[in-house]
Design a protein around this motif. Sequence first.
Motif, PDB file in Angstrom:
ATOM      1  N   ARG A  42      -1.988  39.625  11.820  1.00  0.00           N
ATOM      2  CA  ARG A  42      -1.650  40.881  12.491  1.00  0.00           C
ATOM      3  C   ARG A  42      -2.424  42.060  11.902  1.00  0.00           C
ATOM      4  O   ARG A  42      -2.822  42.981  12.624  1.00  0.00           O
ATOM      5  N   THR A  43      -2.645  42.029  10.579  1.00  0.00           N
ATOM      6  CA  THR A  43      -3.452  43.084   9.961  1.00  0.00           C
ATOM      7  C   THR A  43      -4.878  43.037  10.488  1.00  0.00           C
ATOM      8  O   THR A  43      -5.471  44.073  10.817  1.00  0.00           O
ATOM      9  N   ALA A  44      -5.452  41.835  10.560  1.00  0.00           N
ATOM     10  CA  ALA A  44      -6.821  41.690  11.063  1.00  0.00           C
ATOM     11  C   ALA A  44      -6.916  42.156  12.517  1.00  0.00           C
ATOM     12  O   ALA A  44      -7.891  42.810  12.904  1.00  0.00           O
ATOM     13  N   GLU A  45      -5.919  41.851  13.314  1.00  0.00           N
ATOM     14  CA  GLU A  45      -5.955  42.272  14.713  1.00  0.00           C
ATOM     15  C   GLU A  45      -5.749  43.787  14.835  1.00  0.00           C
ATOM     16  O   GLU A  45      -6.390  44.435  15.659  1.00  0.00           O
ATOM     17  N   ARG A  46      -4.876  44.346  14.012  1.00  0.00           N
ATOM     18  CA  ARG A  46      -4.679  45.797  14.019  1.00  0.00           C
ATOM     19  C   ARG A  46      -5.988  46.513  13.708  1.00  0.00           C
ATOM     20  O   ARG A  46      -6.259  47.599  14.245  1.00  0.00           O
ATOM     21  N   ALA A  47      -6.809  45.913  12.854  1.00  0.00           N
ATOM     22  CA  ALA A  47      -8.098  46.499  12.491  1.00  0.00           C
ATOM     23  C   ALA A  47      -9.205  46.150  13.475  1.00  0.00           C
ATOM     24  O   ALA A  47     -10.357  46.520  13.265  1.00  0.00           O
ATOM     25  N   LYS A  48      -8.867  45.420  14.525  1.00  0.00           N
ATOM     26  CA  LYS A  48      -9.820  45.036  15.580  1.00  0.00           C
ATOM     27  C   LYS A  48     -10.895  44.075  15.077  1.00  0.00           C
ATOM     28  O   LYS A  48     -12.040  44.095  15.549  1.00  0.00           O
ATOM     29  N   PHE A  49     -10.545  43.226  14.112  1.00  0.00           N
ATOM     30  CA  PHE A  49     -11.476  42.215  13.617  1.00  0.00           C
ATOM     31  C   PHE A  49     -11.788  41.208  14.720  1.00  0.00           C
ATOM     32  O   PHE A  49     -10.996  40.997  15.645  1.00  0.00           O
ATOM     33  N   ASP A  50     -12.929  40.539  14.569  1.00  0.00           N
ATOM     34  CA  ASP A  50     -13.314  39.506  15.534  1.00  0.00           C
ATOM     35  C   ASP A  50     -12.401  38.282  15.460  1.00  0.00           C
ATOM     36  O   ASP A  50     -11.959  37.766  16.481  1.00  0.00           O
ATOM     37  N   PHE A  51     -12.179  37.809  14.236  1.00  0.00           N
ATOM     38  CA  PHE A  51     -11.428  36.562  14.117  1.00  0.00           C
ATOM     39  C   PHE A  51     -10.833  36.391  12.730  1.00  0.00           C
ATOM     40  O   PHE A  51     -11.212  37.088  11.780  1.00  0.00           O
ATOM     41  N   LEU A  52      -9.910  35.465  12.628  1.00  0.00           N
ATOM     42  CA  LEU A  52      -9.375  34.977  11.361  1.00  0.00           C
ATOM     43  C   LEU A  52     -10.014  33.625  11.078  1.00  0.00           C
ATOM     44  O   LEU A  52     -10.152  32.795  11.986  1.00  0.00           O
ATOM     45  N   PHE A  53     -10.380  33.419   9.835  1.00  0.00           N
ATOM     46  CA  PHE A  53     -11.049  32.178   9.427  1.00  0.00           C
ATOM     47  C   PHE A  53     -10.123  31.410   8.493  1.00  0.00           C
ATOM     48  O   PHE A  53      -9.685  31.930   7.465  1.00  0.00           O
ATOM     49  N   LEU A  54      -9.817  30.189   8.858  1.00  0.00           N
ATOM     50  CA  LEU A  54      -8.910  29.362   8.066  1.00  0.00           C
ATOM     51  C   LEU A  54      -9.666  28.163   7.517  1.00  0.00           C
ATOM     52  O   LEU A  54     -10.252  27.382   8.268  1.00  0.00           O
ATOM     53  N   ALA A  55      -9.678  28.041   6.194  1.00  0.00           N
ATOM     54  CA  ALA A  55     -10.353  26.915   5.552  1.00  0.00           C
ATOM     55  C   ALA A  55      -9.478  25.663   5.646  1.00  0.00           C
ATOM     56  O   ALA A  55      -8.348  25.712   6.119  1.00  0.00           O
ATOM     57  N   GLU A  56      -9.992  24.553   5.180  1.00  0.00           N
ATOM     58  CA  GLU A  56      -9.256  23.300   5.219  1.00  0.00           C
ATOM     59  C   GLU A  56      -9.468  22.543   3.923  1.00  0.00           C
ATOM     60  O   GLU A  56     -10.562  22.564   3.357  1.00  0.00           O
ATOM     61  N   GLY A  57      -8.434  21.913   3.430  1.00  0.00           N
ATOM     62  CA  GLY A  57      -8.543  21.053   2.262  1.00  0.00           C
ATOM     63  C   GLY A  57      -7.910  19.711   2.582  1.00  0.00           C
ATOM     64  O   GLY A  57      -6.723  19.651   2.907  1.00  0.00           O
ATOM     65  N   LEU A  58      -8.696  18.656   2.536  1.00  0.00           N
ATOM     66  CA  LEU A  58      -8.204  17.341   2.950  1.00  0.00           C
ATOM     67  C   LEU A  58      -7.662  16.510   1.804  1.00  0.00           C
ATOM     68  O   LEU A  58      -7.118  15.427   2.021  1.00  0.00           O
TER      69      LEU A  58
END
Length: 457
Positions: A42-58
């Motif tokens: 929600r913070t990223a969207e409030r700031a009008k960011f392009d996207f959220l990036f989520l890493a992965e650990g297998l």
Amino acid sequence: MTKPLKQIHLAAHFPGVNNTTVWSDPRAGSHIEFSSFAHFARTAERAKFDFLFLAEGLRLREQGGKIYDLDVVGRPDTFTVLAALAAVTDHLGLTGTINSTFNEPYEVARQFASLDHLSGGRSAWNVVTSWDAFTGENFRRGGFLPQEERYSRAKEFLATANELFDSWRGDEILADQETGRFLADAKAGAFVHTGAHFDIHGRFNVPRSPQGRPVVFQAGDSDEGREFAAKEADAIFSRHGTLAAGQAFYTDVKARLPKYGRGRDQLLILPAATFALADTDAEAEELAREVRRQQVSGATALKHLEFVWNRDLSAYDPDGPLPDIDPDVGGDHISQGRAQVRMYRDPVATAREWRELAAANQWSIRDLVIHTGNRQNFVGSPATIARSLNDFVQADASDGFILVPHTTPTGLDEFADKVVPLLQEQGVFRTEYEGTTLRDHLGLAHPDGIRDERAAS
């Protein structure tokens, strides 16, 4: 003629298994509870960011045969988290790191197509490979794929997934106006793929999604990785954080595009970036030093040294001198599941260089790790950081940044409130979203010849 200002792309990286998060900070929250992901998004969207990036650990990382407990020791499933975030955001792109070594094209294509539908066209896929048998053991595939074949499989994996995405075309989808149900003719979803890694045929069961295909990210830095990105990716998640290194990488990768019939604006270069933000530059410099010492505890320093020495160094004093013994270059490595292991190709030479640095500067083990490890890319007041970010992009060292705060989930709040408005005032960052899909945010065209009939109606 004055060159027009480039628009800056900004994204937010929710840190996964990492050495960045300062867990001792009272603001540091859970990396498992959904409320943390929701606040961050929600913070990223409030700031009008392009996207959220989520890493992965297998697989949980280990050192000396024990779970490495100095950073996060869990990671919920990427698709589950991103699907949940689609319900609490309206515009923010949702990018997930999904492995091409230990998954199958059909299931991954189905998951991304579903996420793209659920989010209204906001999905993106960071295509990664895995080189180690340690991770593969979780999939009963330990060592099944030689390291040199990982990009071969990744290329075919992506090509196969695209065939599945493209198996539904706009002219094969009919909508029942009364019920809202989608009907399809006999061709819809049919696919046949025969190759070195995959031999599959059948029918894909998810209709064409709003973007047609997810936006594709790539994170490899080898020559083969750069070539793969130039041919296949929409954006690169790079690690080059200095101006000179960023410009060299930017020039190299962009120069590879014409051979694949692509223009410079068809591939975005977005390095990860950390920051230390305070009211004044001097306060920010002090904060940066404090954060580095918090990130590198005594125990962390010893563990980091073990990456190179390949020995149990727990008996050493982190505030004392470096070991005078050489690294053990034989046998299995003490660290498993760690990308850092590959960073030191010549451990003996690295150890010698580090001893010389420590002696010349009178550094302890901890001091050395602090000074040789990653530093904040941007340090200063809001005005200083906004200016530095813009200078970096206008100098063609990147097209924007994927920001990695040192605390989660609130570490992005101050940047959103104090730096973003300055970038907007300079006219280099959006004040409102102008489109609905992630491709719109990034200025990327939809796949050639493909159009979503529902979006056009």
